[in-house]
Design a protein around this motif. Structure first.
Motif, PDB file in Angstrom:
ATOM      1  N   PRO A 185       3.358  23.245 -31.382  1.00 42.26           N
ATOM      2  CA  PRO A 185       3.636  24.389 -30.807  1.00 42.26           C
ATOM      3  C   PRO A 185       4.156  25.322 -31.813  1.00 42.26           C
ATOM      4  CG  PRO A 185       4.444  22.286 -29.636  1.00 42.26           C
ATOM      5  CD  PRO A 185       4.112  22.165 -31.034  1.00 42.26           C
ATOM      6  N   LEU A 186       5.123  25.004 -32.792  1.00 44.62           N
ATOM      7  CA  LEU A 186       5.492  25.948 -33.867  1.00 44.62           C
ATOM      8  C   LEU A 186       4.467  26.482 -34.508  1.00 44.62           C
ATOM      9  CD1 LEU A 186       8.077  27.305 -34.943  1.00 44.62           C
ATOM     10  CD2 LEU A 186       8.180  25.254 -36.599  1.00 44.62           C
ATOM     11  N   LEU A 187       3.612  25.699 -34.997  1.00 38.40           N
ATOM     12  CA  LEU A 187       2.572  26.357 -35.672  1.00 38.40           C
ATOM     13  C   LEU A 187       1.816  27.255 -35.013  1.00 38.40           C
ATOM     14  CD1 LEU A 187       1.029  23.098 -37.233  1.00 38.40           C
ATOM     15  CD2 LEU A 187       2.016  25.188 -38.684  1.00 38.40           C
ATOM     16  N   ARG A 241       6.202  33.608 -43.112  1.00 43.58           N
ATOM     17  CA  ARG A 241       6.729  32.456 -42.228  1.00 43.58           C
ATOM     18  C   ARG A 241       5.581  31.492 -41.677  1.00 43.58           C
ATOM     19  NH1 ARG A 241       9.764  36.857 -40.045  1.00 43.58           N
ATOM     20  NH2 ARG A 241       8.276  37.103 -38.319  1.00 43.58           N
ATOM     21  N   ALA A 242       4.645  31.957 -41.392  1.00 44.27           N
ATOM     22  CA  ALA A 242       3.302  30.937 -40.996  1.00 44.27           C
ATOM     23  C   ALA A 242       3.119  30.109 -41.841  1.00 44.27           C
ATOM     24  CB  ALA A 242       2.197  32.068 -40.284  1.00 44.27           C
ATOM     25  N   ALA A 243       2.963  30.644 -43.247  1.00 49.42           N
ATOM     26  CA  ALA A 243       2.430  30.029 -44.551  1.00 49.42           C
ATOM     27  C   ALA A 243       3.472  29.104 -44.545  1.00 49.42           C
ATOM     28  CB  ALA A 243       2.161  30.929 -45.555  1.00 49.42           C
ATOM     29  N   ASN A 244       4.700  29.359 -44.533  1.00 49.63           N
ATOM     30  CA  ASN A 244       5.853  28.397 -44.917  1.00 49.63           C
ATOM     31  C   ASN A 244       5.778  27.189 -43.733  1.00 49.63           C
ATOM     32  OD1 ASN A 244       6.830  29.845 -47.089  1.00 49.63           O
ATOM     33  ND2 ASN A 244       8.428  30.919 -45.703  1.00 49.63           N
ATOM     34  N   THR A 245       5.758  27.311 -42.532  1.00 46.93           N
ATOM     35  CA  THR A 245       5.581  26.564 -41.576  1.00 46.93           C
ATOM     36  C   THR A 245       4.267  25.612 -41.913  1.00 46.93           C
ATOM     37  OG1 THR A 245       6.301  27.898 -39.868  1.00 46.93           O
ATOM     38  CG2 THR A 245       5.640  25.947 -39.358  1.00 46.93           C
ATOM     39  N   LYS A 246       3.155  26.160 -42.116  1.00 44.45           N
ATOM     40  CA  LYS A 246       1.982  25.418 -42.594  1.00 44.45           C
ATOM     41  C   LYS A 246       2.305  24.359 -43.876  1.00 44.45           C
ATOM     42  CE  LYS A 246      -1.260  28.760 -40.614  1.00 44.45           C
ATOM     43  NZ  LYS A 246      -2.102  29.863 -40.877  1.00 44.45           N
ATOM     44  N   GLY A 247       2.919  25.006 -44.649  1.00 45.82           N
ATOM     45  CA  GLY A 247       3.213  24.319 -46.067  1.00 45.82           C
ATOM     46  C   GLY A 247       4.273  22.956 -45.746  1.00 45.82           C
ATOM     47  N   HIS A 249       4.263  21.410 -42.718  1.00 48.49           N
ATOM     48  CA  HIS A 249       3.640  20.478 -42.177  1.00 48.49           C
ATOM     49  C   HIS A 249       2.906  19.727 -42.905  1.00 48.49           C
ATOM     50  CE1 HIS A 249       0.397  19.063 -39.646  1.00 48.49           C
ATOM     51  NE2 HIS A 249       1.119  18.990 -38.818  1.00 48.49           N
ATOM     52  N   LEU A 250       2.103  20.410 -43.942  1.00 46.06           N
ATOM     53  CA  LEU A 250       1.280  19.635 -45.074  1.00 46.06           C
ATOM     54  C   LEU A 250       2.188  18.911 -45.787  1.00 46.06           C
ATOM     55  CD1 LEU A 250      -1.334  19.379 -46.107  1.00 46.06           C
ATOM     56  CD2 LEU A 250      -0.872  21.292 -47.678  1.00 46.06           C
ATOM     57  N   GLY A 251       3.245  19.398 -46.233  1.00 46.38           N
ATOM     58  CA  GLY A 251       4.188  18.399 -46.891  1.00 46.38           C
ATOM     59  C   GLY A 251       4.628  17.184 -46.343  1.00 46.38           C
ATOM     60  N   LEU A 252       5.135  17.418 -45.194  1.00 49.42           N
ATOM     61  CA  LEU A 252       5.758  16.425 -44.457  1.00 49.42           C
ATOM     62  C   LEU A 252       4.331  15.056 -44.052  1.00 49.42           C
ATOM     63  CD1 LEU A 252       7.627  18.107 -41.598  1.00 49.42           C
ATOM     64  CD2 LEU A 252       8.583  16.651 -43.547  1.00 49.42           C
ATOM     65  N   THR A 253       3.171  15.819 -44.105  1.00 47.60           N
ATOM     66  CA  THR A 253       1.980  14.868 -43.843  1.00 47.60           C
ATOM     67  C   THR A 253       2.008  14.143 -44.899  1.00 47.60           C
ATOM     68  OG1 THR A 253       1.143  16.477 -42.429  1.00 47.60           O
ATOM     69  CG2 THR A 253      -0.348  14.839 -43.169  1.00 47.60           C
ATOM     70  N   THR A 254       1.799  14.796 -46.380  1.00 55.61           N
ATOM     71  CA  THR A 254       1.532  13.982 -47.561  1.00 55.61           C
ATOM     72  C   THR A 254       2.771  12.774 -47.674  1.00 55.61           C
ATOM     73  OG1 THR A 254       0.510  16.180 -48.365  1.00 55.61           O
ATOM     74  CG2 THR A 254       1.347  14.465 -49.927  1.00 55.61           C
ATOM     75  N   ALA A 255       3.914  13.658 -47.468  1.00 55.41           N
ATOM     76  CA  ALA A 255       5.100  12.613 -47.634  1.00 55.41           C
ATOM     77  C   ALA A 255       5.140  11.335 -46.780  1.00 55.41           C
ATOM     78  CB  ALA A 255       6.329  13.091 -47.654  1.00 55.41           C
ATOM     79  N   ALA A 256       4.736  11.487 -45.596  1.00 54.95           N
ATOM     80  CA  ALA A 256       4.571  10.399 -44.681  1.00 54.95           C
ATOM     81  C   ALA A 256       3.267   9.577 -45.136  1.00 54.95           C
ATOM     82  CB  ALA A 256       4.187  10.885 -43.350  1.00 54.95           C
ATOM     83  N   ASN A 257       2.396  10.283 -45.595  1.00 61.66           N
ATOM     84  CA  ASN A 257       1.070   9.186 -46.087  1.00 61.66           C
ATOM     85  C   ASN A 257       1.548   8.287 -47.193  1.00 61.66           C
ATOM     86  OD1 ASN A 257      -0.480  10.331 -44.038  1.00 61.66           O
ATOM     87  ND2 ASN A 257      -1.527  11.784 -45.601  1.00 61.66           N
ATOM     88  N   GLY A 258       2.367   9.143 -48.259  1.00 60.59           N
ATOM     89  CA  GLY A 258       2.604   8.235 -49.285  1.00 60.59           C
ATOM     90  C   GLY A 258       3.777   7.080 -49.057  1.00 60.59           C
ATOM     91  N   THR A 298      -6.376  14.193 -42.829  1.00 64.61           N
ATOM     92  CA  THR A 298      -7.442  15.019 -41.945  1.00 64.61           C
ATOM     93  C   THR A 298      -6.800  15.329 -40.771  1.00 64.61           C
ATOM     94  OG1 THR A 298      -9.056  13.971 -43.459  1.00 64.61           O
ATOM     95  CG2 THR A 298      -9.718  14.936 -41.286  1.00 64.61           C
ATOM     96  N   LEU A 299      -6.234  14.320 -39.843  1.00 62.58           N
ATOM     97  CA  LEU A 299      -5.733  14.402 -38.633  1.00 62.58           C
ATOM     98  C   LEU A 299      -4.570  15.598 -38.729  1.00 62.58           C
ATOM     99  CD1 LEU A 299      -5.753  10.876 -37.261  1.00 62.58           C
ATOM    100  CD2 LEU A 299      -7.110  12.850 -36.368  1.00 62.58           C
ATOM    101  N   GLY A 300      -3.829  15.598 -39.590  1.00 61.17           N
ATOM    102  CA  GLY A 300      -2.631  16.563 -39.860  1.00 61.17           C
ATOM    103  C   GLY A 300      -3.273  17.987 -39.899  1.00 61.17           C
ATOM    104  N   TYR A 301      -4.317  18.165 -40.916  1.00 59.88           N
ATOM    105  CA  TYR A 301      -5.154  19.227 -40.923  1.00 59.88           C
ATOM    106  C   TYR A 301      -5.635  19.964 -39.645  1.00 59.88           C
ATOM    107  CZ  TYR A 301      -8.641  22.584 -42.320  1.00 59.88           C
ATOM    108  OH  TYR A 301      -9.639  23.595 -42.842  1.00 59.88           O
ATOM    109  N   CYS A 302      -6.259  18.841 -38.987  1.00 57.39           N
ATOM    110  CA  CYS A 302      -6.911  19.234 -37.714  1.00 57.39           C
ATOM    111  C   CYS A 302      -5.817  19.679 -36.635  1.00 57.39           C
ATOM    112  CB  CYS A 302      -7.663  18.156 -36.960  1.00 57.39           C
ATOM    113  SG  CYS A 302      -8.928  17.474 -37.827  1.00 57.39           S
ATOM    114  N   VAL A 303      -4.473  19.190 -36.679  1.00 58.31           N
ATOM    115  CA  VAL A 303      -3.493  19.756 -35.975  1.00 58.31           C
ATOM    116  C   VAL A 303      -3.225  21.235 -36.203  1.00 58.31           C
ATOM    117  CG1 VAL A 303      -0.987  19.521 -35.487  1.00 58.31           C
ATOM    118  CG2 VAL A 303      -2.374  17.455 -35.353  1.00 58.31           C
ATOM    119  N   GLN A 304      -2.899  21.532 -37.673  1.00 57.60           N
ATOM    120  CA  GLN A 304      -2.924  22.937 -37.842  1.00 57.60           C
ATOM    121  C   GLN A 304      -4.028  23.724 -37.487  1.00 57.60           C
ATOM    122  OE1 GLN A 304      -2.164  23.768 -42.073  1.00 57.60           O
ATOM    123  NE2 GLN A 304      -0.476  22.275 -42.168  1.00 57.60           N
ATOM    124  N   LEU A 305      -5.231  23.322 -37.755  1.00 58.64           N
ATOM    125  CA  LEU A 305      -6.468  23.969 -37.330  1.00 58.64           C
ATOM    126  C   LEU A 305      -6.633  24.370 -35.926  1.00 58.64           C
ATOM    127  CD1 LEU A 305      -8.583  24.962 -39.234  1.00 58.64           C
ATOM    128  CD2 LEU A 305      -9.936  23.343 -38.840  1.00 58.64           C
TER     129      LEU A 305
END
Length: 573
Positions: A185-187, A241-247, A249-258, A298-305
């Motif tokens: 929703p925030l995205l 602001r939108a780019a920071n939110t996307k970043g 989200h991507l950072g959290l996705t990468t960290a959670a994956n790791g 990919t699923l995280g990217y799909c959420v953004q998209l």
């Protein structure tokens, strides 16, 4: 799914569903091939583990040869599936974006108008940017299903190797995805704000460019540039602001994956030390755990998209579902030449209050409005841009209420030519003909009547001279005269001209007035001139004077000059 009619309850969900339905064939092909790609990619670590246990550990050369051949076939299928699946997905996005742009253009150019509340620049932004972003839902479908397929194969393989380990992946991945989904929703809000800010900036840019001559004339170009700079800074802030939110989200996705990968690999290593896993199974588990990071990302990217697609789809839906500004009837225009061609009966709109006037066949009627706003209101009303609920009185064309006429019949009967002429890229002849079948003699006659001979003959190409967009390679007066020539060539039953000579000199204006009189008088046509030009008022049969929204005087130009001091002051100053 057919395009939705104007005024229907169009939502972002309708737009996204329509995209998937219209592109269902390439979507199905893309989903199948991309899913096959992800399945084969998930099978790669499984195949490597099997090769280690059955060929490397055993030292069997034939098993090793068969295994290598099978691995090569697996990679061949993998490459083929991705190449063709991605092609289908991206092609479907471009086709759907094209269809949406066509639908948006049709709504923007609908002669009935629309109540979207968006300016031209904002409509341009919706058609150029939001249409493509909305179509990204097709890509989300393809890559999303492919990622789920990969996770399913990985989970099944892990269950076969070790049930607790497989259950951990089956439970952990959905929890991870759902946790990341909470940012959607925030995205969406940030993406919507970004698109709105960019559209506002685009609209302001279009307004400034179209009015650049006027801004330079009054010396306001620096103020206008400052306004655009401020709007651009606001758009930049919202975009960041939108780019920071996307970043984030991507950072959290990468960290959670790791972290997820480390947990699975650690558990697999512990099981291998205890002898519950073979070397090949350990390699398979670690490889799958590492591979799982890709479909989760990919699923995280799909959420953004999808968040971006939904936000843009809402803006597309705002245009496609906008109510028509006017709702014409279905009546055709009667084929008649007797009686008045145009009648305004106690019409009220904006400041106009109970205005009555008529235009008879072969008559040229002038309208002098002391307040330019009254002239603008009258022209807007006659051009069909004012809905019935925003005006009073009646407008009749050849005896038929204008509201009852079919839109094509009304447009064919009444042509309103504004003083701010719009020309298109192409030849002079194409602009004058405006899609009608014609010949050079008719075009030349219209050019002569509009005193535009010098515009055509001043170029070696003549009628074939090419104009750039909006006729920017012509002067303001030349554009006005070509616009008048186009209107005269159309030869409508009722022609309404609004200040058609504001950018021409006095000598040309007098020549134009005589040509206009010769072209429109003594025929079963009516002409209404909304102007304060004495040269044009001189050729009228009578003049209707509007002051404070009301008709205050009517008579010939000469009579009003002789008897009305204010009329004389307004026309001779």
């Amino acid at each position: 799914m057919s395009p939705l009619p104007p005024g229907s309850a169009v939502t972002a969900r309708h737009v996204l569903r329509q995209a998937l339905r219209r592109q269902r064939r390439p979507v199905l092909i893309g989903v199948t091939l991309l899913g096959l790609h992800q399945v084969t990619e998930a099978l790669v670590p499984v195949a490597i583990g099997v090769i280690i246990d059955r060929a490397v550990v055993t030292g069997d050369p034939w098993a090793l040869a068969y295994s290598v051949a099978g691995l090569a076939a697996l990679f061949t299928v993998l490459a083929f599936a991705y190449r063709n699946g991605a092609r289908q997905a991206f092609a479907a996005v471009e086709r759907e974006a094209h269809l949406l742009r066509v639908e948006l253009a049709e709504r923007a150019l609908d002669p009935r108008g629309h109540r979207s509340g968006l300016r031209d620049g904002e409509l341009l932004s919706v058609a150029a940017s939001d249409a493509e972003l909305s179509a990204y839902v097709v890509r989300v479908a393809g890559f999303g299903v492919a990622a789920v397929s990969a996770l399913t194969v990985a989970a099944v393989a892990l269950l076969v190797i070790d049930v607790p380990l497989g259950l951990g992946v089956l439970i952990g991945v959905p929890v991870l995805v759902l946790a990341l989904q909470r940012m959607a929703p925030l995205l969406s809000r940030r993406s919507a704000s970004q698109q709105e800010a960019l559209a506002e900036t685009t609209a302001l840019a279009v307004d400034l460019v179209s009015g650049l001559r006027v801004l330079r004339g009054i010396g306001a170009q620096h103020h206008a540039a400052g306004r655009y700079a401020a709007a651009s800074r606001r758009a930049l802030a919202v975009t960041l602001r939108a780019a920071n939110t996307k970043g984030l989200h991507l950072g959290l996705t990468t960290a959670a994956n790791g972290l997820f990968l480390a947990a699975v690999a650690g558990a697999a290593g512990w099981l291998a030390l205890r002898g519950r896993l073979t070397i090949g199974e350990l390699v398979t588990v670690v490889g799958l755990a590492q591979f799982v990071a890709e479909p989760v990302q990919t699923l995280g990217y799909c959420v953004q998209l999808f968040a971006m697609a939904r936000a843009s789809a809402a803006r597309v839906a705002r245009v496609l579902g906008a109510e028509p500004l006017t709702r014409p009837g279905a009546a055709s225009r009667p084929d008649r030449t007797d009686g008045p061609r145009l009648v305004l009966d106690h019409v009220g709109h904006a400041a106009l209050d109970g205005v009555c006037l008529r235009v008879d066949p072969g008559e040229i009627v002038g309208v002098l409005a002391y307040d330019p706003a009254d002239a603008d209101a009258l022209v807007a009303l006659l051009s069909g841009r004012v809905p019935a609920d925003r005006r009073g009185g009646a407008v009749r064309v050849d005896g038929v209420p204008a509201d009852d006429l079919d839109i094509d019949a009304l447009r064919g009967a009444v042509l309103v030519e504004p003083h701010d002429v719009t020309l298109f890229e192409g030849t002079v002849a194409a602009n004058l003909a405006a899609g009608r079948s014609t010949d050079e003699e008719r075009l030349r006659a219209a050019v002569r009547a509009a005193a535009a001979d010098d515009v055509v003959d001043g170029h070696p190409g003549g009628l074939g001279h090419r104009l750039v967009e909006r006729g920017a390679n012509l002067s303001g007066g030349q554009r006005q005269r070509l616009g008048l020539a186009r209107a005269l060539h159309a030869d409508p039953p009722v022609l309404v001209l609004h200040d058609p000579t504001t950018a021409v000199d006095a000598a040309t204006e007098a020549q134009l007035a005589d040509g206009l009189a010769g072209a429109r008088r003594d025929a079963p046509r009516g002409t209404l001139l909304v102007t304060s030009s004495p040269a044009l008022l001189r050729i009228t049969d009578r003049v209707v004077v509007i002051a404070d929204g009301r008709v205050t005087a009517e008579g010939t130009h000469e009579h009003l000059l002789a008897t009305d001091a204010r009329y004389r002051e307004e026309t001779l100053r």
